[in-house]
Design an enzyme around this catalytic site. Structure first.
Site, short mmCIF file in Angstrom:
data_model
loop_
_atom_site.label_atom_id
_atom_site.label_comp_id
_atom_site.label_asym_id
_atom_site.label_seq_id
_atom_site.Cartn_x
_atom_site.Cartn_y
_atom_site.Cartn_z
N ASP A 145 6.58 -2.28 7.39
CA ASP A 145 7.37 -3.50 7.55
C ASP A 145 8.84 -3.13 7.76
O ASP A 145 9.15 -2.10 8.36
CB ASP A 145 7.18 -4.38 6.31
CG ASP A 145 7.23 -5.86 6.64
OD1 ASP A 145 8.32 -6.33 7.01
OD2 ASP A 145 6.20 -6.54 6.51
N HIS A 203 11.97 -9.18 5.01
CA HIS A 203 10.54 -9.42 5.15
C HIS A 203 9.71 -8.43 4.34
O HIS A 203 8.81 -8.81 3.58
CB HIS A 203 10.17 -9.35 6.64
CG HIS A 203 8.81 -9.85 6.97
ND1 HIS A 203 7.70 -9.04 6.97
CD2 HIS A 203 8.38 -11.08 7.34
CE1 HIS A 203 6.63 -9.75 7.32
NE2 HIS A 203 7.01 -10.99 7.54
N SER A 523 2.07 -13.66 6.91
CA SER A 523 2.74 -12.46 6.40
C SER A 523 2.72 -12.42 4.88
O SER A 523 2.73 -11.34 4.28
CB SER A 523 4.20 -12.41 6.86
OG SER A 523 4.30 -12.08 8.21
#
Length: 870
Positions: A145, A203, A523
């Site tokens: 990520d 994220h 996600s």
């Protein structure tokens, strides 16, 4: 497993036949200039592969090389395209290197989640923590990520006040990892790797927090508004950073991170990434299956394209043995609110506005409604005629079938409004793009109805906007998320596999960006599933195979319904259902396989076998039953483009078992034959996708039932439209040197020198095709001359379904044609340059689940004759 063990299995052998070039599925997809991923055949060594590339005079530079994948990422300096690379002996597959953006997630600025309604209550994780005392200890999880803020207190080891990375201290929960790109990387420049995987985007930190963060006792820095704990708070992390502080990443970097995680000994890889609709023969899925075969477990996000309709599950989890994870909304979320006439309503501000709305009391509400009192969508400027909306907040219906949020926002701005609220239909809140400079937000359907009713009683009521977020029960909470993508894939395989909470998830965020955030997306669902697997690994004290652990979680998931629905949601939306971690860790029954793909009416697999295994300590009796789910009709109006929101129908299959009850001794298994019959209801010409679940229920109340989803398509999938004829495509036009596109001249003649204009073929994929081609024939003799070569691409190969819009415009693929054709499907042949003459152009796409015999197995469009003058 050591990588050297695998390299030895890839020793050089006799070179094999040429490979396949997978053309990009979307011409608007971001591609690395002259960048390609090459996979070699399993018995071809790296040395021999490079020697053959050089023998074919291909001038290239190595970007990355892969051992498990057995291939390389290269930049081609010569004029060779993907077809030339695929023609090299020993090459199995070739793909263009594609750029990937971080998945879009919804954020409302943080806030708390009602502690009594924690997301862990939805899944049984709270019971696993309390009763089984499982925390994921000893399990290694790789996060591929944007990195992890490893100094965040949510990642602190027991007794520590803040987290750390192994390079900087002992007893660190983030013990492995690497920055594969550097802060400045955008995918348009050269990566500058280093050893520090610190997250500057957010994220990856949020994803890691869901897997195994722990903010139950934060002692340093900002404290969370409510204590929270991840699914497996004692896992060991590997942080593999593939994004810089802005911009994209690319396929070659993702593959490198996957192999690095394998070499570091990760048990599970979390990939909250996705590149849109595709077949399983895409690089990340191919490598994922290889990693699973060597003992890893890989999970990928199903995608956030639920408003696009069917055929849109994302590519990352499409591997046969990897897992595609769909999303459910948390029952509670933290949102900014607007109060009106005594009611308080949550709202989701548009991304173009990007912050809380704060308007004066003078900005009162004005709903746009028709004579019957029904809200209008705001798509026509005429709606505003005769209504004083200047400086007011307009309420419209959030039905986006006619126009998007940007279009209605622009119309509202022209009318002089101060803000705009869109009441979602049928429920929940939508992620709006919005119009720049306009305070604009989505509100729930029930909120829209309440505001409209209150306005009709007293139009002078004032709107009051909250200063911060608060905990609210969300309309649609606890049900499949609207944004979560629908399957199936192009082979009618059942994807997504399973669902987990992904909507309104509160967790860690980089300290530099506020420390905590509430986000939504598949996600977020993917790491929830990954953390749950870590708990299973710890309980079994073993490293089960990826397919085995996936099957256990699918067997024991909770089959769920859409919000306010009396029927069960399609398996094409929720997979096997919402993960039930307590059931997965306490079940005494296994059922296999983990899905039944019944295919279509032409290829119907009506007779199946289910194996039920009793892993308990006593003999058990099981009763077999059948649960039906919603059928999805996407073609009710003979439309070529599938409905953005499928029509729900009661098209149910029937199921018969060879025996309805089975008695199975401890440790033994029994096979039962199942006979499926297609639904009697449902129009086969409209291709409804039907589904349901085969259930085995033990007689003991303390042992959960297990189930296996099935899915099929009534009708002939070969007849499902591939090209979007609703938009008048495919189409032949001409493109000038300045990029302008015009219709063909009335004469049909085009200057072959292309100084004035060049032919261009426009296509739009409404569903998958195993082989898309643009064929050139001699107009006089009908002789086949070859396949269009456009730039470095041959119009020949697989394509997934396209999204409806790209930056507000319909997604369209364009193939410029300058007379170059490939004379056969054999990519080792050289392209041929055609001269002046008259040519017929056919767009021919192979129909799904066919053998590919031309012309019978193709959807063919005759674009007419084109006269090329010297």
């Amino acid at each position: 497993m050591k990588i050297t063990t695998i390299i030895s299995a890839l020793a050089a052998a006799a070179l094999v036949s040429a490979g396949k070039f997978h053309i990009p599925k979307d011409s608007k997809a971001e591609l690395q200039s002259n960048g390609y991923i090459i996979q070699y055949h399993d018995n071809v060594s790296r040395t021999n592969a490079h020697a053959n590339l050089k023998k074919h005079a291909i001038d290239y530079k190595i970007r990355n090389e892969y051992d498990v994948f057995n291939g390389a990422a290269i930049t081609v300096n010569s004029k060779h395209g993907g077809d030339a690379l695929a023609a090299v002996p020993g090459v199995k597959h070739v793909w263009r290197i594609q750029r990937y953006s971080l998945p879009k997630t919804t954020s409302n600025g943080g806030g708390k989640v009602d502690e009594a309604s924690s997301v862990h209550h939805m899944t049984g994780v709270d019971a696993v923590h309390k009763k089984l005392k499982l925390t994921g200890k000893g399990v290694k999880v790789g996060i591929i990520d944007s990195g992890i803020d490893y100094k965040h207190p949510a990642f602190a080891a027991p007794g520590a006040t803040e987290g750390c990375f192994a390079r900087y201290g002992k007893n660190c929960r983030v013990k492995y990892g690497w920055d594969l790109v550097g802060d400045a990387y955008t995918s348009f420049n050269t990566p500058i790797p280093d050893g520090d995987p610190m997250d500057c985007r957010g994220h990856g930190t949020h994803v890691a927090g869901i897997v195994g963060g722990n903010a139950s006792n934060v002692k340093v820095g900002p404290k969370p508004l409510v204590p929270w704990i991840g699914v497996a708070p004692d896992v060991t992390f590997g942080a593999y950073r593939i994004f810089g502080c802005e911009g994209f990443t690319s396929t070659d970097v993702i593959l490198a991170a996957m192999e690095m995680a394998f070499n570091d000994g990760m048990d599970i890889i979390n990939m909250s990434l996705g590149g849109g609709s595709a077949y399983k023969e895409n690089p990340t899925s191919v490598l994922a299956d290889k990693l699973v075969s060597f003992g890893m477990n890989v999970a990928g996000a199903a995608g956030n394209d639920g408003t696009e309709g069917v055929w849109m599950v994302s590519d990352t989890g499409l591997g046969e043995t990897s897992t595609s994870v769909a999303s459910f909304d948390n029952a509670y979320g933290a949102y900014y609110t607007v109060s009106y006439a005594g009611g308080k309503y949550p709202y989701n501000f548009a991304s173009a506005w990007g912050k809380a709305i704060d308007l004066p009391a003078s900005a009162t509400l004005v709903p746009l409604f028709d004579k019957a009192g029904v809200l209008l969508d705001g798509c026509d400027a005429a709606f505003y005629n005769g209504i004083d909306v200047k400086g007011k907040v307009v309420l419209v219906l959030g039905d986006y079938t006619r126009c998007g949020s940007a279009a209605r926002g622009a119309i509202a701005k022209t009318a002089g409004v101060a803000g705009l609220l869109a009441a979602t239909t049928p429920f929940g809140m939508t992620n709006l793009a919005g119009a720049p400079g306009l305070p604009m937000a989505s509100i729930e359907n029930r909120a829209g109805e309440a505001l409209l009713a209150a306005y009709k009683k007293n139009p002078k009521n004032a709107l009051t906007w909250s200063k911060g977020p608060s905990s609210v029960k969300v309309e649609g909470g606890g049900a499949p998320a609207e944004m979560s993508s629908y399957g199936l894939d192009g082979d009618l395989r059942s994807k997504p596999d399973i669902a987990a909470p992904g909507g309104n998830i509160y967790g860690a965020y980089p300290r530099s960006l506020g420390s905590y955030a509430l986000l939504s997306g598949t996600s977020m669902a993917t790491p929830y599933y990954v953390g749950s697997q870590a708990l299973y690994y710890e309980k079994t004290k073993s490293k089960p195979s990826g397919p085995d652990v996936r099957r256990v979680f699918k067997n024991t998931a909770t089959i769920s319904k859409n919000f306010n629905s009396k029927t069960y949601t399609s398996a094409a939306k929720q997979g096997a259902g919402l993960i039930n971690v307590w059931n997965a860790l306490t079940t005494t029954t296994h059922a296999s396989p983990d899905r039944f793909d019944l295919l279509d009416s032409d290829n119907f697999r009506g007779v199946q076998k289910i194996t039920i295994k009793n892993i308990g300590k006593k003999t058990e009796t099981y009763t077999l039953s059948h649960v039906v789910a919603d059928a999805l009709n996407s073609y009710t109006k003979k439309n070529a483009w599938p409905h953005p929101k499928p029509v729900i129908e009661a098209d149910y299959a029937t199921v018969k078992f060879s025996v309805n009850k089975v008695k199975i001794p401890a440790g033994k298994s029994v096979k039962v034959t199942i006979t499926f019959t297609e639904p009697k209801a449902g129009n086969a010409a409209q291709f409804p996708i039907y589904s349901g679940y085969v259930v085995a229920t033990p007689s003991r109340e303390d042992s959960p039932a297990v189930h296996v989803p099935y899915i099929g398509l009534k009708g002939k999938v070969r007849n499902v439209p591939i090209m979007d004829t609703d938009l008048g495509l495919p189409q032949l036009a001409v493109q000038k040197e300045n990029g302008d596109v015009e219709e063909l001249p009335a004469s049909g003649k085009v200057d072959w020198s292309f100084k004035k204009a060049a032919p261009a073929i426009f296509v739009r994929f409404a569903s998958h095709t195993p082989n898309f081609t643009i064929r050139i024939h001699d107009a006089k003799t009908s002789k086949f001359l070859g396949y269009v070569v456009s730039g470095s691409n041959v119009a020949l190969g697989q394509n997934g379904r396209m999204t409806n819009l790209n930056d507000g415009e319909p997604s369209v693929n364009k193939y410029d044609w300058h007379g170059l054709v490939l004379p056969t499907e054999d990519l080792s042949t050289k392209p041929v340059q055609l001269g002046a003459g008259s040519y017929k152009i056919y767009v021919a796409s192979q129909r799904k689940l066919t053998k590919g015999a031309y012309p019978g197995d193709f959807e063919i469009f005759d674009l007419g004759a084109l006269d090329i003058t010297a």
